[in-house]
Design an enzyme around this catalytic site. Structure first.
Site, PDB file in Angstrom:
ATOM      1  CD  GLU A 161      -3.423  -1.268   0.606  1.00  0.00           C
ATOM      2  OE1 GLU A 161      -3.860   0.280   1.081  1.00  0.00           O
ATOM      3  OE2 GLU A 161      -3.799  -1.820  -0.071  1.00  0.00           O
ATOM      4  CG  HIS A 229      -3.179   2.649   5.032  1.00  0.00           C
ATOM      5  ND1 HIS A 229      -3.683   3.622   4.602  1.00  0.00           N
ATOM      6  CD2 HIS A 229      -2.988   1.657   4.291  1.00  0.00           C
ATOM      7  CE1 HIS A 229      -4.146   2.759   3.075  1.00  0.00           C
ATOM      8  NE2 HIS A 229      -3.356   1.658   3.127  1.00  0.00           N
ATOM      9  CB  CYS A 346      -5.196   9.774   2.971  1.00  0.00           C
ATOM     10  SG  CYS A 346      -4.883   9.137   3.941  1.00  0.00           S
TER      11      CYS A 346
END
Length: 415
Positions: A161, A229, A346
């Site tokens: 990711e 995350h 993000c």
């Protein structure tokens, strides 16, 4: 001269709340809500301008082609009956460029080039389609092979990711650093999206020194609480690791492992008694941009939700009243992104590079920002109800808006 450049994703005209991301509590909580793509893109642009005004170099990536013309066809699906697959084909999640790739700056790598590996994002179907178009942008922006090396994604057997599970500590951005990879283990109520073997593969591909590379397990309780995350519970910059007390599976061991590779480490840890894990996830306190300002001061750029939380704002006030390394807290409004589970961190991918080696079409200045603002205000849909996904008229407006963006930026190659 090497410097840290933050590349933000421009929020795409198909931004919507379809609730596709299992384990992302904000996204699932807002599933089915009406979204506001124009407001979302303008909020993201305002954050970029805010950082420009601070003297921070700023870049951007453009939205990927949506609705994805090949996605439904390859699945033999019909847009009017397969609603979940249709929503995936419309997903604007590439706006969160922390998941675009893992980046190792030139001072850390064996061949002295900046290495980038696009994330395969295989855990979530709506994101697994992103990497080919992301790689096309990376190949354009960082085409100078004397300074950059672009890899293929890690094989899909191992979920990767990207930079959302990667941190770097250093004395200065242009000097050698220690890279920290954080992975999850399966078995909890939500998927562990970053596999240990994916992290180790990226480190090998980038030619990192094993003595300056650290692998740490994320706390399963953090993943279960919605920290899908690592950057939802920890962020690093320079010598500083800013972390929640429940970020890692073994917090003390994690700190010791990092300190063994980087003795200068300064840990700023928020105890659970001050800010619970749930409140940290809800406000995205750690999904902040921790940056070094040109004058040398360290600042934390947080979502405005942090200032509205009594627990978080009280802790931040106490931190600033002390003598710690983080001297400023700067709130920004990214509410449309936050409602889909993405805060300031993000929205950006950090790349340490000489700006002169980057394609200038991907670097932001006030002239570019003015043009982007005018275009978004004119061309982005004002709102999208998830029930409208798949309708031809909306699809045409989204496609037309993106093409207009490419025209303004002279990025015809991405059409």
């Amino acid at each position: 001269m090497l410097t840290e450049i933050n590349f933000d994703g421009i929020v795409g005209p198909s931004h919507n709340y379809a609730g596709l991301s299992l384990g992302n509590l904000a996204a699932t909580a807002h599933s089915g809500d009406v979204s506001y793509p124009r407001a979302a893109a303008l909020q993201g642009l305002a954050k970029m301008r805010h950082n420009l005004a601070l003297g921070l170099p700023q870049g951007f990536f453009v939205p990927l082609p949506r609705p994805n013309p090949n996605y439904l066809a390859r699945l033999g699906a019909d847009a009017h009956t397969e609603r979940a697959l249709t929503a995936a084909a419309w997903s604007a999640s590439s706006m969160w460029t922390a998941n675009a790739a893992t980046v190792s700056p030139a001072p850390d790598t064996l061949d002295g080039r900046c290495h980038l590996t696009p994330a395969n994002l295989v855990t979530m179907p709506h994101r697994a389609q992103e990497w080919p178009d992301t790689a096309r942008q990376l190949a354009l922006a960082f085409a100078d092979s004397a300074h950059f090396a672009l890899h293929e994604p890690v094989p899909s057997s191992f979920g990767d990711e990207g930079a959302a599970n990667h941190m770097r500590l250093c004395e200065e951005h242009g000097g050698p650093g220690v890279e920290v990879f954080v992975y999850g283990r399966p078995g909890g109520p939500f998927p562990a999206r970053q596999h240990e073997q994916a992290s180790r593969a990226v480190a090998r591909l980038h030619g990192l020194d094993p003595a300056r590379t650290v692998f740490i397990e994320q706390n399963p309780a953090a993943i279960a609480a919605g920290a899908f995350h690592n950057d939802v519970v920890a962020v690093a910059n320079g010598r500083v690791l800013f972390t929640h007390a429940e970020a890692f599976a073994d917090q003390a061991q994690a700190h010791d492992a990092i300190r063994a590779a980087f003795p200068q480490l300064e840990v700023v840890e928020v105890p659970s008694s001050a800010v619970t894990l749930a409140e940290a996830v809800r406000t995205y306190l750690f999904n902040a941009q921790l940056v070094t300002l040109p004058e040398g001061e360290m600042a934390l750029i947080v979502p405005s939700e942090c200032t509205e939380s009594p627990a978080v704002s009280s802790w931040l006030d106490a931190m600033l009243a002390g003598n710690g390394p983080i001297r400023r807290v700067l709130p920004v409004d990214v509410r449309q992104s936050m409602a889909n589970g993405g805060g300031p961190a993000c929205l950006r991918l950090r790349v340490v590079a000489d700006p002169a080696t980057v394609d200038p079409r991907f670097l932001l200045d006030e002239v570019h920002a003015d043009r982007l603002e005018q275009l978004i205000a004119r061309a982005w849909p004002e709102q999208i109800d998830p029930v409208d996904l798949g309708r031809d008229t909306l699809a045409q407006s989204v496609v037309t808006a993106r093409q207009a963006l490419l025209d303004v930026l002279e990025l015809e190659e991405l059409g």
